[in-house]
Scaffold this active site. Structure first.
Site, short mmCIF file in Angstrom:
data_model
loop_
_atom_site.label_atom_id
_atom_site.label_comp_id
_atom_site.label_asym_id
_atom_site.label_seq_id
_atom_site.Cartn_x
_atom_site.Cartn_y
_atom_site.Cartn_z
N ALA A 1 33.65 42.18 36.77
CA ALA A 1 34.39 43.44 36.82
C ALA A 1 35.73 43.22 37.51
CB ALA A 1 33.59 44.51 37.56
N ASP A 2 36.63 44.15 37.28
CA ASP A 2 37.90 44.15 37.99
C ASP A 2 38.29 45.60 38.25
OD1 ASP A 2 40.24 42.45 38.93
OD2 ASP A 2 41.27 43.98 37.73
N THR A 3 38.82 45.85 39.43
CA THR A 3 39.27 47.19 39.80
C THR A 3 40.75 47.14 40.11
OG1 THR A 3 37.09 47.75 40.66
CG2 THR A 3 38.93 49.10 41.42
N SER B 1 37.15 47.90 35.04
CA SER B 1 36.62 47.38 33.78
C SER B 1 35.42 46.51 34.13
CB SER B 1 37.69 46.55 33.06
OG SER B 1 37.21 46.10 31.82
#
Length: 193
Positions: free
Chosen positions: A67-69, A104
């Site tokens: 994931a990436d924030t 995401s």
């Protein structure tokens, strides 16, 4: 089938535990997270997540979750601040304003990739000098996109959100659960036996 968390984030590990999921292994990928020229924030976040998922070494039957924030003000991507000065710059820009937090999440098995983007709106209160300096002194801004973490001391600075709290923290649980089930992960298996 092994379940691999492609993230070194303790927050993502804690959020997975809320689903009753414990990774068999943790393998944070090492990729370049520099935005490409003219890249829009949501596209950036999705690309970085996809690249993370592709970068984690795994066996064909393994599931890899990454994931990436990203914190976004207008079209400006606010990454992890380099130092307290940049953290202060980010927080002052966010002070008294609404911004977006895009997370995401991607799940990979062999060449198959399932991905979901979650966009939440966040309002940070107008910060006084005292609040800003006190928050910076906590060091909680370190390693956090936009220079804050809603689940820590900065939670007192956030009077309003619209969207997914867990996505703002770093892993949207509803979407993650759906991806895991879609990929055949036994999320709600009977553990009573």
């Amino acid at each position: 089938m092994a379940f691999i968390l492609g993230s070194g984030s303790p927050r993502r590990l804690e959020l997975l535990a809320q689903l009753g999921v414990t990774p068999d292994d943790i393998r944070p990928p090492d990729i370049d997270e520099t935005p490409q020229k003219g890249e829009l924030p949501r596209d950036y976040c999705a690309r970085v997540t996809r690249q993370k998922a592709e970068a984690v070494t795994s066996n064909p039957e393994d599931l890899v979750l990454c994931a990436d924030t990203t914190v976004v003000l207008g079209r400006r991507i606010m990454g992890k601040p380099r130092d307290a000065g940049e953290a202060a710059e980010f927080l002052l820009a966010l002070s008294g304003r609404r911004h977006r937090v895009i997370t995401s999440v991607a799940l990979r098995k062999q060449d198959r990739l399932w991905q979901k983007d979650v966009v939440s709106q966040v309002k940070m209160k107008r910060l006084s000098d005292e609040e800003l300096n006190a928050y910076l002194a906590t060091g909680d801004w370190e390693g956090k996109a936009g220079g804050y973490a809603i689940q820590g001391p900065a939670g007192a600075l956030i009077p309003w959100i619209s969207g997914s709290f867990t996505a703002i923290v770093g892993l949207p649980l509803a979407e993650t659960a759906t991806l895991l089930q879609t990929a055949g992960y036994p999320l709600y298996k009977d553990t009573a036996s």
